[in-house]
Design an enzyme around this catalytic site. Structure first.
Site, PDB file in Angstrom:
ATOM      1  N   ASP A 217       1.202  -1.083  -0.007  1.00 30.38           N
ATOM      2  CA  ASP A 217      -0.380  -0.151  -0.176  1.00 30.38           C
ATOM      3  C   ASP A 217       0.220   1.220   0.167  1.00 30.38           C
ATOM      4  OD1 ASP A 217      -2.529   1.728  -0.162  1.00 30.38           O
ATOM      5  OD2 ASP A 217      -3.032   1.712   1.972  1.00 30.38           O
ATOM      6  N   GLU A 218       0.244   2.616  -0.991  1.00 27.86           N
ATOM      7  CA  GLU A 218       1.508   3.500  -0.335  1.00 27.86           C
ATOM      8  C   GLU A 218       2.511   3.522  -1.273  1.00 27.86           C
ATOM      9  OE1 GLU A 218      -0.876   6.190   0.199  1.00 27.86           O
ATOM     10  OE2 GLU A 218      -1.527   5.870   1.525  1.00 27.86           O
ATOM     11  N   GLN A 252       0.445  12.026  -5.436  1.00 26.36           N
ATOM     12  CA  GLN A 252       0.552  11.677  -3.782  1.00 26.36           C
ATOM     13  C   GLN A 252       1.633  11.779  -2.648  1.00 26.36           C
ATOM     14  OE1 GLN A 252      -3.536  11.259  -1.884  1.00 26.36           O
ATOM     15  NE2 GLN A 252      -4.375   9.736  -3.262  1.00 26.36           N
ATOM     16  N   ARG A 634      -8.711  16.333   0.088  1.00 30.67           N
ATOM     17  CA  ARG A 634      -9.162  15.512   1.815  1.00 30.67           C
ATOM     18  C   ARG A 634     -10.895  15.786   1.550  1.00 30.67           C
ATOM     19  NH1 ARG A 634      -6.468  12.521   2.047  1.00 30.67           N
ATOM     20  NH2 ARG A 634      -6.406  12.648  -0.572  1.00 30.67           N
TER      21      ARG A 634
END
Length: 764
Positions: A217-218, A252, A634
């Site tokens: 993940d990420e 991101q 967000r």
């Protein structure tokens, strides 16, 4: 199977059901990446392609790991306790516990969180009589961690000059100190594991054969060593290598300052020969205008892998942009908007105020306090970082590992027991002379100092004896009483909260024991033989025996050792927990991974956001743009942006230009609540009321009246000259009549606040 897949959209379904090959999933903000990851794991297990023990899933926060395991438990009837799902640090800790001998570590090695690491470095510098002003401890910590994140030991670091050579020397001495004391820092967990697998072929091949499916993940947040670790674990480049399912979003990637390398995504696509690249572009979080704003902004970055977020939720409301004359006025405007949201029925906890720098929160907090609006500064001190908890944990660390000098020094004279600086100097001299730990050096200290130190040793050894057969939660209670911590805080004026936190530590221990699969009556200490035999013994074709860490931590660690590791890893987690129904204040970095109904992005000025340092770094502005992209995405329903002509930061008033990012936003998706900066000097003085009437949603004409004062004879933006300060520009005017004052930017003399009835100014 249909129940497992029926809620997935077309892109998600394609990702979940990919063949057993390495794949890259570009998961945009709010696109359901956690659902894809967990469903992929469940699908692999349900289709019989892999057993739960053959999965290795890597997350970047403990919170994400727990959420993934909870979702898997809800999806299918499996025991997730033994599964290898966790952060890089957590997984490396687990592997090193099973193979501590091969890794060159003691069985009870302990983990230094960042605070403890800094303390250890300060202690090293003091022992070596190194000037901590010339070689600041924090800079040395960054140097050491940076080198480790690249996979470099001290001997591998190229020193360009004498100053760097000293840092390299101190790095080596720091490593020796940690090895002697049986402690490792966060970066060491990963580096030590990488080195172990690199040199131990049977062990490496065992794990490569076991973990045929690795999910990450990420992925955009991986650093160089983490990427190398993944290549090693997967057997990249080998026949029958494991399949790596990498999920990330290059848009991101905002942690370059921590060593994250966004280039790992492109490198992964190339080096793993990725044939399956799937983009998750359906957003389930934000309305259309918010997504359009994010998409148009991030399109200005080069070298993107490329994607475009979309939604079925409709356009929603335009992004509101407000311009103020000062940071005080910006804060007041936010207060008014928050009050309006609350009046409309919005929950305070679903409203977030984001800022680029922590220093910006002071003005906001003061305004919120004055307005009696409950707020919470997100990412504040966590439970395991509180001083009283750190003291209690240090006592437990000494009991588990008598040679942990950092923990020893923290509690040897706390609460005070007559062991002063001179006694500690004698002890440290003895430890250096005999090349041993502080605990082992106590017998070499004579006189009154030796007596006091021996009393402390008796306290520790007495507590060890008294608790040797007690379960963890009871052991913690005994230590709190025997150490004198409870008595100490009971005598403090404001000690009640600290005592309550210490009592909560007992509850934390009870919960931990239950969650990790220990019996509530399991002794906190396990004998060395029981621990050594807890792993599964495997004999390779070459006759090499390997202890496999197949079981959960409860099988390879004592409850005490496991709890102490848990405390350190939790303290180092970079994501805090959500709080009560209060307005949420946080930096944009802290907001990563979160979402709110309404978001305020403040301080959008050149030099602040984007930050002034970004202009000096290659790719710096693009990283800032990614940070802005994260901030925008967000928001679910409503997004506000604000900037100010003047702002007080670090004791100085700054005259600001609006952020360049405003020029990159789509006009159709934004709504100005005040005149644009290029129009202010022309419009506000001539028609201050009319200019404000163009922004009906501002709701505060008192603020509007402060932008200029026609009755003073001066105007904002006017060039003036002063006999002492030279030429300047009026950036704000306040008051009226004989008490009119002006904020004037005099260039090299900075911002000055002058009384216009006294100051002798000439119009230029």
């Amino acid at each position: 199977m249909q129940n497992l897949l029926h809620n997935l959209n077309e892109e998600q379904l394609a990702a979940v059901t990919l063949p057993a090959q390495s794949a890259l999933i570009l998961a945009g903000a709010g696109s359901g990446k956690t659902r894809v990851l967990t469903t992929r794991i469940a699908w692999l297990i349900q289709t019989g392609q892999v057993s739960p023990s053959g999965i290795l899933a890597v997350t970047f926060t403990n919170k994400a790991s727990k959420e993934m395991l909870a979702r898997l438990s809800a999806m299918m009837p499996i025991n997730t306790r033994g599964m290898w799902v966790g952060t890089f640090h957590g997984l490396c800790n687990r592997l090193l516990r099973a193979h501590h001998r091969d890794a060159g570590l003691s069985q009870t090695f302990q983990i230094l969180d960042s605070q403890d690491q800094l303390s250890a470095i300060k202690r090293l510098l003091k022992a070596l009589n190194v000037d901590d002003e010339k070689y600041p401890p924090r800079n040395l910590m960054y140097f050491i961690n940076g080198a480790k994140d690249q996979g470099l030991r001290a001997k591998d670091v190229d020193a360009a000059d004498d100053y760097n050579r000293k840092f390299v020397e101190l790095y080596d001495l720091y490593d020796q100190q940690c090895q002697r004391e049986g402690v490792v820092d966060f970066a060491e967990l990963l580096l030590r594991t990488y080195e172990l697998l690199s040199r131990n072929q049977p062990l490496r091949e065992h794990y490569q054969q076991r973990f045929k499916h690795i999910l990450v993940d990420e992925f955009q947040d991986t650093n160089d060593l983490q990427y190398k670790w993944l290549k090693l674990m997967s057997g990249q480049g080998q026949i029958n290598s494991g399949a790596v399912f990498a999920v990330g979003d290059d848009d991101q990637s905002i942690y370059a300052f921590r060593g994250a390398n966004v280039g790992n995504m492109s490198a992964f696509e190339r080096e793993f020969r990725v044939q399956n690249l799937i983009k998750l572009e359906q957003n389930y979080r934000s309305h259309g205008h918010i997504l359009d704003t994010a998409n148009i902004l991030i399109a200005n970055n080069s070298k993107r892998l490329g994607k475009n977020l979309r939604t079925d939720a409709g356009h929603g409301e335009q992004v509101r942009i407000f311009e103020s004359s000062s940071d005080l006025q910006e804060a007041q405007w936010i207060i008014e908007q928050v009050k309006n949201l609350i009046a409309e029925g919005w929950s305070r906890s679903e409203v977030a105020v984001l800022y680029r720098s922590n220093a910006q929160s002071r003005v906001l907090e003061h305004a919120l306090f004055s307005a009696a609006i409950p707020y919470r500064v997100y990412g504040g001190q966590r439970f395991f970082e509180r001083a009283e908890i750190k003291h209690a944990i240090a006592y437990l660390q000494v009991m588990d590992n008598l040679h942990n000098d950092s923990a020893f020094l923290r509690v040897v004279n706390f609460p005070t027991r007559g062991i002063g600086a001179k006694a500690l100097e004698q002890l440290q001299d003895a430890a250096r002379q005999y090349n041993c730990s502080l605990y082992a050096a106590v017998p070499y200290v004579a006189g009154k100092a030796g007596s006091s130190l021996n009393a402390f040793i008796k306290l520790i050894e007495g507590a060890r004896f008294e608790t040797q057969n007690l379960p963890l939660q009871e052991m913690v209670q005994v230590v709190l009483d025997a150490s004198g911590l409870i008595t100490h805080y009971r005598n403090e004026k404001e000690g009640a909260d600290r005592i309550e936190n210490l009592e909560q530590l007992v509850s934390a221990a009870t919960l931990f024991v239950s969650e990790e699969g220990y019996g509530l009556d399991t002794p906190a200490f396990l004998g060395p033989q029981a621990q050594a035999m807890a792993g599964t013994s495997i004999t390779t074709a070459d006759g090499v025996e390997i202890i496999d860490a197949d079981a959960p931590l409860s099988a390879v660690m004592s409850p005490l050792s496991a709890f102490l590791s848990h405390a350190s890893l939790e303290a180092g987690d970079n994501q805090a927990q959500a709080g009560q129904d209060a307005l949420q204040l946080m930096t944009v970095h802290s907001a990563k991974g979160l979402e709110f109904d309404a978001v305020f992005i403040t301080g959008l000025e050149e030099g602040l956001f984007p930050h002034e340092n970004s202009a000096k770094e290659e790719g710096g502005v693009e990283e800032e743009r990614r940070l802005m992209y994260v901030a925008i995405t967000r928001a679910r329903k409503r997004l506000y942006m604000s900037f100010s002509q003047t702002r007080m930061l670090h004791g100085q008033t700054r005259y600001n230009m609006r952020s360049r990012f405003f020029d990159e936003l789509p006009e159709a998706s934004i709504k100005w609540l005040s005149p644009k900066i290029q129009q202010q000097t022309k419009n506000w003085f001539a028609h201050p009321k009319a200019a404000w009437d163009d922004a009906p949603e501002s709701g505060n004409n008192k603020i509007a009246q402060n932008f200029s004062r026609p009755d003073s004879g001066w105007r904002i933006g006017q060039n003036v000259a002063h006999a002492k300060f030279g030429e300047g520009v009026i950036v704000n005017i306040e008051g009226g009549g004989g008490s009119t004052r002006a904020h004037i930017n005099f260039g090299k003399f900075g911002m000055k606040l002058l009384d216009l009835s006294v100051a002798k100014l000439d119009k230029v």
